[in-house]
Design an enzyme around this catalytic site. Structure first.
Site, mmCIF file in Angstrom:
data_model
loop_
_atom_site.group_PDB
_atom_site.id
_atom_site.type_symbol
_atom_site.label_atom_id
_atom_site.label_comp_id
_atom_site.label_asym_id
_atom_site.label_seq_id
_atom_site.Cartn_x
_atom_site.Cartn_y
_atom_site.Cartn_z
ATOM 1 N N ARG A 110 0.856 -1.197 0.000
ATOM 2 C CA ARG A 110 0.000 0.000 0.000
ATOM 3 C C ARG A 110 0.882 1.233 0.000
ATOM 4 N NH1 ARG A 110 -3.358 -3.001 4.695
ATOM 5 N NH2 ARG A 110 -4.636 -4.312 3.335
ATOM 6 N N TYR A 127 13.028 -1.351 -2.715
ATOM 7 C CA TYR A 127 12.667 0.060 -2.907
ATOM 8 C C TYR A 127 13.894 0.836 -3.339
ATOM 9 C CZ TYR A 127 8.118 -0.333 -0.530
ATOM 10 O OH TYR A 127 6.828 -0.640 -0.190
ATOM 11 N N ARG A 152 11.392 5.821 3.859
ATOM 12 C CA ARG A 152 11.539 7.284 3.811
ATOM 13 C C ARG A 152 12.234 7.819 5.063
ATOM 14 N NH1 ARG A 152 5.599 9.103 2.412
ATOM 15 N NH2 ARG A 152 6.476 11.135 2.994
ATOM 16 N N ASP A 182 2.303 4.950 -0.324
ATOM 17 C CA ASP A 182 1.728 6.221 0.121
ATOM 18 C C ASP A 182 1.428 7.165 -1.034
ATOM 19 O OD1 ASP A 182 1.743 5.712 2.794
ATOM 20 O OD2 ASP A 182 3.715 6.596 3.141
#
Lengths: 246, 246
Positions: B50, B110, B197, B52
């Site tokens: 999911r 990522y 992040r 952002d």
């Protein structure tokens, strides 16, 4: 009054090209407005390259004259807050009062980006041309060799051109690939209208096997736009930079 | 009925993230609508990650069940014309009926992109974080070493998390630089809310010299979000891909 040279980068997606025109917003117009607001003067920049609608730049060049007290090197920092985020002045410097970005020797470098894979990449859709068919880079490079040097590029120029001569010199034409992304990098002393995009389109037809590398010579000799390949779409093109002779 | 696994790429700029929510348009919702139009069935996909608001993907994964006659491998090609150009299904394949994209072992990768130069680049503004201060990559790499392996990443997780355990394993954390662009590439068996992040934000503070590489150990030991660095902005993050165990 001082003459200021600006190096300008922009994402051309939202603009009808560089040059002011009645039917849509342009980079030149937005830059004029920002500089005018900053200085309180009525600023009209003179650009080096009138990039087409949808074409990008990392290093287009423009000049303007100002009586502003802002130090020349600080003007870039000062004007950026007045610009939208898709236009950035990356450098500002003082040049002689007679310096003109088009009337002197320079080498311009353009890059044309081709995303060469079966499926499109949504993160590259704004700055590359998606070509889903396999491209033979060796053939494209073999074709590129014939374009380097001084030639009459009449066949690689849209018919709307107003140029006095269609002879230009390509200093280098390199084709690199990194993962799925092919970059055609062309440097030369000047480019005709749509010339880089027609070269990119023609090299792509060679890469697909529709033409042989040697046909590029025939295209040059023909001196007719219809002999060359299709004009590649604008979003793949970026004006990388302009180097001026000292 | 067959279960179809989709590999999905998207430019997250225009979306309020992956997961359907009342206050804005999401990738999941647009994908459901496109698949429903294509198949004539009411499709609800189940996503692996999911992401952002504003975060991108080159390889998120989703599954759905269908009675459609379209061959599994052709579904990607068939659904793309029903999708906006910022979402692309890059692959479709049949999986066993019980296959679930979240309930089995996988390694997610990522990438976080930092544009590290003084001036912003309008062509990278949508997929990178612009950091104008010099970053020391050696220090960032020295800090990254402490994060690799199994750790309690409670300090690197937003307080809104609903995860049962905050222990995760980072398989690799590499930092590369190409021209002005730094890429932090992290692979692991699962990531907490905002974890990548916050890691990117913390490593950037190390790179600026605000923290030493060794402080990352203290941050891990503290188990408190406020000890870690700021959460880096979403546009720099892309879910590169998810590898499932066979």
């Amino acid at each position: 009054m001082r003459r200021i040279k600006l190096t300008v980068a922009y994402d051309g997606t939202a603009y009808c090209g560089w040059q002011i025109q009645p039917n849509g917003i342009t980079v030149e117009e937005v830059l004029n407005r920002a500089l005018s607001r900053l200085t309180g003067e009525e600023i009209h920049v003179t650009g080096a390259s009138r990039t087409d609608a949808g074409v990008h730049a990392r290093g287009n060049v423009a000049v303007f004259d100002t009586a502003s007290a802002i130090p020349s090197e600080r003007l870039a920092y000062a004007v950026n807050p007045f610009l939208p985020e898709d236009i950035v002045v990356v450098k500002s410097e003082e040049v002689p009062a007679e310096w003109h970005p088009r009337y002197q020797n320079s080498v311009k470098t353009y890059e044309y980006h081709i995303l060469n894979r079966e499926m499109p990449d949504p993160l590259r859709r704004r700055d590359s041309w998606h070509v889903s068919f396999p491209l033979d880079l060796d053939k494209m490079r073999a074709a590129a060799v014939h374009l380097v040097g001084e030639h009459d590029f009449r066949s690689f120029c849209s018919i709307h051109t107003g140029a006095k001569t269609t002879v230009r010199t390509i200093c280098s034409l390199d084709i690199e690939k990194s993962e799925d992304l092919i970059t055609i990098r062309i440097s030369g002393n000047g480019f005709l209208y749509n010339m880089v995009r027609i070269i990119a389109g023609t090299l792509t037809e060679v890469g697909r096997g529709f033409r042989t590398p040697e046909e590029v010579n025939d295209i040059l000799d023909a001196g007719a736009r219809k002999q060359a390949g299709a004009t590649a779409p604008p979003q793949g093109l970026v004006l990388a930079g302009i180097e001026y002779e000292q």
